[in-house]
Structures are given as C-alpha cells and as structure tokens.
Design an enzyme around this catalytic site. Structure first.
Site, mmCIF file in Angstrom:
data_model
loop_
_atom_site.group_PDB
_atom_site.id
_atom_site.type_symbol
_atom_site.label_atom_id
_atom_site.label_comp_id
_atom_site.label_asym_id
_atom_site.label_seq_id
_atom_site.Cartn_x
_atom_site.Cartn_y
_atom_site.Cartn_z
ATOM 1 N N ARG A 45 23.285 89.216 38.271
ATOM 2 C CA ARG A 45 22.372 88.575 37.317
ATOM 3 C C ARG A 45 22.047 89.517 36.153
ATOM 4 O O ARG A 45 21.974 90.735 36.326
ATOM 5 C CB ARG A 45 21.093 88.126 38.031
ATOM 6 C CG ARG A 45 21.379 87.112 39.132
ATOM 7 C CD ARG A 45 20.118 86.585 39.756
ATOM 8 N NE ARG A 45 19.368 85.741 38.836
ATOM 9 C CZ ARG A 45 18.222 85.140 39.146
ATOM 10 N NH1 ARG A 45 17.711 85.296 40.352
ATOM 11 N NH2 ARG A 45 17.592 84.390 38.258
ATOM 12 N N SER A 92 14.431 84.553 29.117
ATOM 13 C CA SER A 92 13.144 84.821 28.466
ATOM 14 C C SER A 92 12.379 85.908 29.199
ATOM 15 O O SER A 92 11.473 86.535 28.647
ATOM 16 C CB SER A 92 12.296 83.540 28.432
ATOM 17 O OG SER A 92 11.949 83.133 29.750
ATOM 18 N N GLN A 93 12.754 86.156 30.459
ATOM 19 C CA GLN A 93 12.038 87.147 31.259
ATOM 20 C C GLN A 93 12.187 88.554 30.698
ATOM 21 O O GLN A 93 11.340 89.408 30.957
ATOM 22 C CB GLN A 93 12.519 87.096 32.712
ATOM 23 C CG GLN A 93 12.122 85.817 33.424
ATOM 24 C CD GLN A 93 12.706 85.702 34.817
ATOM 25 O OE1 GLN A 93 13.556 86.502 35.207
ATOM 26 N NE2 GLN A 93 12.275 84.709 35.565
ATOM 27 N N GLU A 239 14.696 75.253 34.976
ATOM 28 C CA GLU A 239 14.504 75.271 36.428
ATOM 29 C C GLU A 239 14.320 73.873 37.018
ATOM 30 O O GLU A 239 14.445 73.670 38.220
ATOM 31 C CB GLU A 239 13.314 76.158 36.810
ATOM 32 C CG GLU A 239 11.950 75.584 36.496
ATOM 33 C CD GLU A 239 11.462 75.929 35.095
ATOM 34 O OE1 GLU A 239 10.257 75.770 34.842
ATOM 35 O OE2 GLU A 239 12.275 76.353 34.248
ATOM 36 N N ARG A 311 16.207 75.724 44.489
ATOM 37 C CA ARG A 311 16.189 74.492 43.695
ATOM 38 C C ARG A 311 17.303 73.537 44.121
ATOM 39 O O ARG A 311 17.147 72.326 44.039
ATOM 40 C CB ARG A 311 16.338 74.820 42.214
ATOM 41 C CG ARG A 311 15.316 75.804 41.669
ATOM 42 C CD ARG A 311 14.031 75.158 41.261
ATOM 43 N NE ARG A 311 13.122 76.142 40.675
ATOM 44 C CZ ARG A 311 11.808 76.049 40.671
ATOM 45 N NH1 ARG A 311 11.212 75.032 41.260
ATOM 46 N NH2 ARG A 311 11.058 76.960 40.092
#
Length: 359
Positions: A45, A92-93, A239, A311
């Site tokens: 990631r 955005s994190q 999400e 999810r």
C-alpha cells in the site's frame, strides 16, 4: 514537553491504512526508534507520501528504499517541520497524517499537494475540524485559503470532552439491507450536521430507490421494494463502493460507478475483487479505467471471497439477502471496523437490533 512515546518500540499496523499513515508523523516525536510492520498487503500500500514528506521535514526513516512498509522512524523527540510538498493523489491520508501531528512540530507544518485530484477530500476536512476543536490554528483551502495548501500553526493542543459521532460509513450495509429487502432500518444518533462523507449514503441510496427521514429515534431508511441503477462519482466516498456495487448488482438497470481508481490501492484491489466475485455469482461487472460498470443479471449462490477486506465481506452479506446460497468467506475480517458484525447482522434480520431497528 517530554516525549509521550519512548523508544525503542514496535507497532504492528495489520492492514489499517489510517494507522500506517497517521502514526509515523507522531513517531518522529518519540525518544528513540519506532519500528512499524504489518501484514503482507501493508507492504504493497502507498506510503511514499508520508515517508518522503517526513524526510523533507528533517526526519530519519529507514525503509530500505522501498517507500513502503516495513520501516523504522528514528525519533529524536522533536521535528523542525515547516513547508513540504507531497503528492496525495493516491490517499488523502497523507495530508491528514501530517496535519494531525504538525502542531507539535517546532515550526508547524505547511502541506502543499502537488499532483492529481485528492481522493476522499472530505476526510481532510474532518481532520481540520477536529484539530480546530482541539485549539489548533489551521488554514485550509475551503476557508478561502490557497488551493491545495494546508497550514498548521505550532502550539499546544487543548484537552476536552468530545462526543464522537457514529461511523456513518459503517451504516452502508444496514441501509442496503432495507433497500434490498424492502424493509426498514433506523440508525440512532445520526448527526443532522456532519463533515463525514458517509452522510452521502442518504442521497445515494435515495437515488437507488429508498426513502430516508429523521425521526425521534434516529435516521430511518425504508426500502420501497425496487432498486434502481445509479450513475455516481464516488471519488469522495470510495469506501462506500463495495456495498453500493452489491446493491447495484441487484438493481433493475445498469450502474456506472466512477472516480474510484484509488480503490485499487486499498486493503485489496477493490475494483478487481468486486468484479471477479460478483461475476462468479453470475453477474456482469466490468472494470473501467476509474471504476465499475454493473449490468444486473440473475445471480446464483456460491462462495464470495473477501481478500481480508472488511468492506467486501459486508458487500457479500448484502447480496446474500437476495440470493440464496451465498457464503461469505472469512466474515471475521469485518472485525476491523465492526467487531460484532455477524451478530449485528443476525439481529437486524430477526428484528432484535440493540442499536437500531430492523424490519
């Protein structure tokens, strides 16, 4: 003040994106090395935005040149901070991570985004609001500031009591249950004013055929017995995509979900996984450059693999309400955000929900 964290320390982030992005900027303030590791997917990631930005601000980080996990942050108890450029087009994190710790840096932090559009932008607005609640001075683009630039002034944070809103994104499968079954679900304590992007569930699911209204008990969502396809830009609410895709696979018309290329970098490649798993049940889902095109087809039972992605597990549960014989592989992965999901789901279906009402 003395460092709140003393090294050496080791932190296992599992596959939690927020943890792997938010903690290294704090670890530079530790007194000693802090080693971060996680599961194999965490190695894949994107983390380069945080690593490169912290280095530019003066931090020492060992990552073997990978720009990813595992890594060690060599905390010195302080960081000069100041201006830094980063590309947050993959998460955005990256921005939120620096803003959250920036007030403790000697010169604060000025984050300038350079690159394509920032996904999930409302999450940065949530970060800004929380910092201001803690007494931090933040200049942000939405308040008339410079585009793609956030500034945090150095200073002390104010401890205070905070009422934490429910995680609205977690309501997605429960409202979907009402939509798919023509039932009714009430979620208590849904805020009438919020910065959470999950609030867009109300508008999205209403377009897909449901009706929602605020009542004395909470936000009530009712399915009408019909599910409509949707054309939706989910860039800000990526999400929510897995459950929306699950509902779309049961709709009466085609759906196009777009603006979500960044989902390929989440817990798994969510676009590829959704296409494969829904198609394996008889669906017709194709990947586009930045999303999914979903043409409803009669579905059949089978195993829905979750790829250790919470999810995807909840999306599978939604399909299982309408399709006999769907088995969710490793539903326990929902523990990442909803530790009691199987029990909550069962209670929803039997009408005995403690936190809401199923029908």
């Amino acid at each position: 003040p003395a460092p709140a964290l003393r090294g050496p320390a080791s932190i296992d982030v599992g596959n939690a994106g927020t943890v792997m992005r938010f903690l290294p900027p704090l670890a530079v303030l530790a007194d000693g090395p802090v080693h971060f590791d996680g599961d194999p997917r965490s190695y894949e990631r994107p983390q380069h935005g945080v690593i490169n930005a912290l280095r530019a601000l003066g931090a020492r980080i060992d990552d073997g040149g990978r720009g990813a996990f595992p890594l060690t942050v060599h905390g010195t108890g302080a960081l000069d901070g100041g201006p830094v450029e980063l590309d947050a087009s993959s998460s955005s994190q990256f921005v939120s991570a620096l803003l959250l710790s920036g007030a403790r840096y000697n010169n604060g932090v000025e984050v300038r985004h350079v690159g394509g559009p920032v996904p999930s932008l409302p999450h940065i607005r949530m970060t800004v609001e929380m910092l201001r609640l803690a007494g931090v001075q933040v200049d942000a683009p939405e308040d008339g500031g410079e585009k793609d630039v956030w500034r945090v002034t150095p200073g002390a944070l104010i401890g205070r009591d905070v009422v934490v809103e429910p995680d609205l994104s977690n309501a997605a499968p429960f409202f979907a249950a009402a939509l798919v079954t023509g039932g009714r679900v009430t979620v208590r304590d849904w805020p009438k004013h919020t910065t959470q992007p999950g609030d867009q569930l109300r508008e999205i699911y209403s377009r897909m055929g449901g009706v929602c209204e605020f009542t004395d008990e909470g936000l009530q969502f009712t399915g009408t017995g019909r599910i409509h396809g949707i054309e939706a830009d989910l860039h800000d609410v990526g999400e929510l995509t897995p459950v929306i895709a699950a509902v779309a696979a049961l709709a009466d018309s085609e759906s196009h979900l777009y603006g979500i290329a960044h989902l390929r970098l989440h817990e798994t490649d969510r676009l590829a996984a959704l296409a494969k798993e829904i198609n394996d049940l008889g669906g017709d889902v194709t990947e586009t450059e930045d999303g999914l095109r979903i043409r409803p087809r009669p579905l059949h039972g089978g195993v829905f693999h979750t790829y250790e992605d919470h999810r995807l597990a909840t999306a599978a549960a939604v399909i299982g309400l309408a399709v006999e014989g769907v088995r969710v592989e490793n539903v326990a992965t929902t523990a990442k955000t909803l530790p009691d999901f199987p029990k909550m789901w069962d209670e929803l279906l039997t009408g005995a929900v403690a936190g809401g009402r199923g029908g």
